[in-house]
Design a protein around this motif. Structure first.
Motif, mmCIF file in Angstrom:
data_model
loop_
_atom_site.group_PDB
_atom_site.id
_atom_site.type_symbol
_atom_site.label_atom_id
_atom_site.label_comp_id
_atom_site.label_asym_id
_atom_site.label_seq_id
_atom_site.Cartn_x
_atom_site.Cartn_y
_atom_site.Cartn_z
ATOM 1 N N VAL A 147 15.688 95.979 14.800
ATOM 2 C CA VAL A 147 14.107 95.661 14.972
ATOM 3 C C VAL A 147 13.594 94.904 13.861
ATOM 4 O O VAL A 147 12.758 94.006 14.024
ATOM 5 N N ARG A 148 13.981 94.980 12.646
ATOM 6 C CA ARG A 148 13.398 94.415 11.510
ATOM 7 C C ARG A 148 14.251 93.150 11.037
ATOM 8 O O ARG A 148 13.583 92.126 10.657
ATOM 9 N N TRP A 149 15.442 93.154 11.026
ATOM 10 C CA TRP A 149 16.347 91.977 10.603
ATOM 11 C C TRP A 149 17.458 91.855 11.705
ATOM 12 O O TRP A 149 18.560 92.349 11.573
ATOM 13 N N PRO A 150 17.081 91.222 12.632
ATOM 14 C CA PRO A 150 17.962 91.180 13.768
ATOM 15 C C PRO A 150 19.512 90.867 13.272
ATOM 16 O O PRO A 150 20.590 91.524 13.839
ATOM 17 N N MET A 151 19.741 89.822 12.405
ATOM 18 C CA MET A 151 20.996 89.338 12.087
ATOM 19 C C MET A 151 21.699 90.844 11.425
ATOM 20 O O MET A 151 22.827 90.853 11.737
ATOM 21 N N VAL A 152 21.084 91.252 10.384
ATOM 22 C CA VAL A 152 21.630 92.470 9.828
ATOM 23 C C VAL A 152 21.920 93.532 10.735
ATOM 24 O O VAL A 152 22.975 94.047 10.582
ATOM 25 N N LEU A 245 35.229 99.247 5.738
ATOM 26 C CA LEU A 245 33.913 99.798 5.140
ATOM 27 C C LEU A 245 33.592 98.801 4.076
ATOM 28 O O LEU A 245 32.228 98.504 3.756
ATOM 29 N N ALA A 246 34.538 98.332 3.305
ATOM 30 C CA ALA A 246 34.309 97.291 2.400
ATOM 31 C C ALA A 246 33.372 95.734 2.990
ATOM 32 O O ALA A 246 32.477 95.336 2.245
ATOM 33 N N VAL A 247 34.131 95.384 4.151
ATOM 34 C CA VAL A 247 33.343 94.408 4.981
ATOM 35 C C VAL A 247 31.831 94.853 5.070
ATOM 36 O O VAL A 247 30.935 94.052 4.976
ATOM 37 N N LEU A 248 31.621 96.005 5.595
ATOM 38 C CA LEU A 248 30.286 96.502 5.948
ATOM 39 C C LEU A 248 29.368 96.461 4.851
ATOM 40 O O LEU A 248 28.373 96.039 4.725
ATOM 41 N N GLN A 249 29.950 97.009 3.757
ATOM 42 C CA GLN A 249 29.222 96.985 2.317
ATOM 43 C C GLN A 249 28.744 95.644 2.067
ATOM 44 O O GLN A 249 27.617 95.317 1.455
ATOM 45 N N GLY A 250 29.870 94.861 1.869
ATOM 46 C CA GLY A 250 29.668 93.430 1.382
ATOM 47 C C GLY A 250 28.676 92.606 2.356
ATOM 48 O O GLY A 250 27.695 91.800 1.776
ATOM 49 N N GLY A 251 28.947 92.898 3.679
ATOM 50 C CA GLY A 251 27.928 91.895 4.479
ATOM 51 C C GLY A 251 26.472 92.465 4.603
ATOM 52 O O GLY A 251 25.639 91.609 4.521
ATOM 53 N N LEU A 252 26.455 93.846 4.703
ATOM 54 C CA LEU A 252 25.251 94.575 4.589
ATOM 55 C C LEU A 252 24.204 94.018 3.447
ATOM 56 O O LEU A 252 23.118 93.584 3.625
ATOM 57 N N THR A 253 24.761 94.246 2.424
ATOM 58 C CA THR A 253 23.999 93.990 1.094
ATOM 59 C C THR A 253 23.780 92.627 0.940
ATOM 60 O O THR A 253 22.883 92.132 0.457
ATOM 61 N N LEU A 257 20.508 90.606 0.446
ATOM 62 C CA LEU A 257 20.153 89.767 -0.798
ATOM 63 C C LEU A 257 19.719 88.265 -0.264
ATOM 64 O O LEU A 257 19.100 87.728 -0.864
ATOM 65 N N VAL A 258 20.265 87.585 0.815
ATOM 66 C CA VAL A 258 19.861 86.364 1.356
ATOM 67 C C VAL A 258 18.643 86.471 1.603
ATOM 68 O O VAL A 258 17.640 85.361 1.204
ATOM 69 N N LEU A 259 17.946 87.521 2.430
ATOM 70 C CA LEU A 259 16.864 87.546 2.912
ATOM 71 C C LEU A 259 15.816 87.835 1.518
ATOM 72 O O LEU A 259 14.617 87.033 1.719
ATOM 73 N N TRP A 260 16.186 88.504 0.629
ATOM 74 C CA TRP A 260 15.470 88.737 -0.544
ATOM 75 C C TRP A 260 15.330 87.232 -1.003
ATOM 76 O O TRP A 260 14.099 87.212 -1.585
ATOM 77 N N SER A 261 16.260 86.611 -1.275
ATOM 78 C CA SER A 261 16.305 85.331 -2.058
ATOM 79 C C SER A 261 15.299 84.476 -1.272
ATOM 80 O O SER A 261 14.720 83.428 -1.965
ATOM 81 N N THR A 266 11.814 92.762 0.660
ATOM 82 C CA THR A 266 11.421 93.176 -0.714
ATOM 83 C C THR A 266 12.441 94.131 -1.144
ATOM 84 O O THR A 266 13.675 94.216 -0.725
ATOM 85 N N PRO A 267 12.426 94.337 -2.523
ATOM 86 C CA PRO A 267 13.587 95.183 -3.204
ATOM 87 C C PRO A 267 13.697 96.332 -2.582
ATOM 88 O O PRO A 267 14.726 96.942 -2.466
ATOM 89 N N GLY A 268 12.629 96.969 -2.001
ATOM 90 C CA GLY A 268 12.771 98.312 -1.187
ATOM 91 C C GLY A 268 13.493 97.958 -0.163
ATOM 92 O O GLY A 268 14.389 98.940 0.226
ATOM 93 N N ASP A 269 13.665 96.968 0.579
ATOM 94 C CA ASP A 269 14.388 96.610 1.740
ATOM 95 C C ASP A 269 15.841 96.643 1.376
ATOM 96 O O ASP A 269 16.606 97.142 2.094
ATOM 97 N N VAL A 270 16.098 96.137 0.205
ATOM 98 C CA VAL A 270 17.574 95.690 -0.492
ATOM 99 C C VAL A 270 18.099 97.423 -0.632
ATOM 100 O O VAL A 270 19.255 97.906 -0.489
#
Length: 570
Positions: A147-152, A245-253, A257-261, A266-270
């Protein structure tokens, strides 16, 4: 599901509080994001930050309390169902035929029943407490991200789906075959241990302890090799899951981070993404572990589930009535019977009438049909054709339990329970008083030796009665028959292994017990049946001679030859 739905109140309470716990768990990442956003605004937003902090901590408290309440509903439900599963599995096994029990290792059957109880617990906990809630949380958090970030969100859903699918498929195809072999070998260990332990007197008599230890060692070594391969396969699955799980962690965060940049988060979203990953990874690990536990539990329960699907080989007919009879007349009408492993019927169109109160002796070579005759009266097997009537009732249409209560059997080697002497005597009539038990023991010439024991009637007899001598066991079995007060009495070689003095005592007890009852005696020692009203000489399922002892001896036939051999031996 059938077991869960037996107690809808407990199931409903557990479901409601589990859903509340899931809702609290899904809200924690949002609360974490709000807290970080408030902190990012600086000290001027302290009041908001403290409020967000209170919500963040409060959700953890609510989650813990609500989950605890859910467990208070689940624990009694699980324990009751485990009890029912064991009780019903045991009852089912008891309903199986004598052939089935002869083919099965008792120790392996016990192992299957006890393992199934804990297998049910693994399956239920895996589905209800872990996999079900985990799927709801994972899908819920991913949906919030969509709902908030379709790609994520789509990335999260893809990895979650890949993780679960790979787990299920690899567990079923890669891990399960070896796990089933490990389970089968576990049952084999139980059967082999029980076989050796129950046969310990024979092992000792041949000095074969080392041989038995080596035999058990070979079986446990085979199990060890199989179980190590099983565990190694599940360790490989664990590696695959952790890489995902490592793929999920790396991809999600990384995506956040791309969206934040780009100023789109927001930092809260991260912080939300990091917290969501921590929650999701915990549930995914639980899914991984619990899919394995689920498969193991299903494999453990499989044997008992198969028991539930098996129809008893000798079953009560629909509408079967309780047996009602006191005369003890036994009639075979054109009975044909074949053991499943035999090519030809043992009995073919066999007909015979045993009159009420008659004493009938069965003699003949081994395999001639004497013991089968008695088993058919007890309906331990069903006829292929014909009927067996007792007091005019077709035993195929009466309840088996009530029928067997009307037939008291004293076998050649009575198998007593590892309980007290009183319990063993009272097994024929559980509600018997201490006075009735003692009277039955006196009539069986057993009271005197019982009272010499340190605990008297409260003495434990050991497994199968090994603490008692053969004659003592026989007299306890006769006392049990006295207490049963059944109209039909069967003695199966009841004195064949006794010394002369003990045989006299047992024979005197038998004579008293036979008064007024239809009695069937299987005997090889012809001296014990001289007083029989009728002697039936069996050969290959046929009666080739019948009559009283003196008459049969004068005829000079098969009985006379057997009598001559016996007298010559003496």
């Amino acid at each position: 599901m059938r077991y869960w739905l037996r107690r809808p109140g407990l199931l409903g309470g557990m479901t409601v509080f589990t859903l509340l716990a899931i809702a609290a768990d899904m809200t924690i990442p949002l609360a974490a994001g709000r807290l970080v956003d408030a902190v990012a605004e600086g000290p001027q937003a302290a009041k908001i930050a403290w409020g967000a902090w209170a919500v963040f901590v409060g959700l953890y408290v609510v989650l813990s309390v609500v989950r605890n309440i859910a467990n208070k509903f689940w624990n009694p439900l699980a324990a009751l169902n485990m009890r029912d599963l064991t009780d019903e599995g045991f009852a089912r096994v008891q309903s199986f035929s004598a052939d089935w029990h002869a083919d099965a290792f008792a120790g392996a059957t016990v192992r299957r029943l006890s393992r199934a109880m804990w297998g049910y617990d693994l399956v239920s906990d895996a589905i209800v407490m872990w996999i079900g809630p985990a799927l709801l949380v994972l899908v819920g958090l991913s949906a919030m991200m969509v709902v908030r970030w379709p790609m994520v969100g789509l990335f999260s859903l893809t990895i979650v789906a890949l993780y679960i699918a790979s787990n299920v498929i690899l567990t079923a195809k890669y891990g399960r075959p070896l796990n089933q072999r490990s389970v089968a070998l576990d049952s084999r260990i139980g059967g082999a241990l029980a076989d050796s332990i129950t046969g310990n007197p024979t092992v000792r008599s041949f000095g074969a302890e080392d041989r038995e230890s080596a035999r058990i060692g070979e079986i446990t070594e085979t199990w060890r090799g199989a179980v190590v391969r099983t565990w190694n396969r599940f360790t490989d699955l664990w590696l695959v899951q952790n890489l995902l799980l490592a793929v999920l962690q790396g991809g999600l965060t990384g995506l956040l981070l791309v969206l934040w940049s780009q100023g789109k988060a927001t930092p809260g979203d991260v912080a939300f993404g990091i917290t969501a990953f921590l929650v999701m990874s915990g549930y995914l690990r639980n899914i991984g572990e619990n899919v394995r536990m689920l498969q193991k539990g299903l494999d453990d329960v499989e044997d008992v589930a198969r028991f539930a699907e098996m129809e008893p080989q000798v079953a009560d007919s629909p509408g079967a009535r309780p047996f009602a009879g006191e005369l003890g007349q036994v009639v075979f009408e054109n009975a044909t019977f074949r053991y499943k492993s035999a090519g030809e019927p043992l009995f073919r169109n066999f007909s015979l009438t045993v009159r009420p109160g008659e004493r009938v002796a069965l003699v003949g070579p081994t395999g001639s049909g004497k013991s089968t005759f008695v088993k058919l009266i007890q309906r331990l097997y069903d006829l292929d054709e014909g009927r067996v009537l007792i007091d005019g009732q077709d035993i195929a249409h009466v309840q088996q339990g009530s029928l067997r209560q009307a037939i008291a059997v004293v076998p050649q080697d009575p198998a007593l329970f590892h309980r007290t002497i009183a319990d063993n005597v009272a097994y024929a009539r559980p509600g018997a008083t201490a006075e009735e038990i003692a009277l039955a023991a006196r009539r069986a010439r057993a009271h005197e030796f019982i009272m010499k024991l340190p605990l008297g009637y409260q003495t434990l007899v050991g497994e199968r009665g090994v603490k008692l001598s053969g004659g003592e066991r026989q007299r306890v079995a006769i006392a049990r028959a006295f207490l049963a007060d059944a109209p039909i009495l069967v003695f199966d070689e009841a004195t064949s292994s006794l010394d002369v003095e003990t045989e006299r005592q047992v024979q005197a007890a038998m004579e008293e017990l036979m008064v007024g009852r239809t009695t069937i005696v299987i005997a090889h020692r012809l001296s014990t049946i001289r007083g029989a009203d009728r002697i039936l000489v069996f050969d290959s399922g046929r009666i080739i001679e019948e009559g009283r002892h003196a008459d049969l001896v004068r005829q000079g036939g098969a009985y006379a030859r057997l009598h001559a051999v016996t007298e010559g031996t003496v």
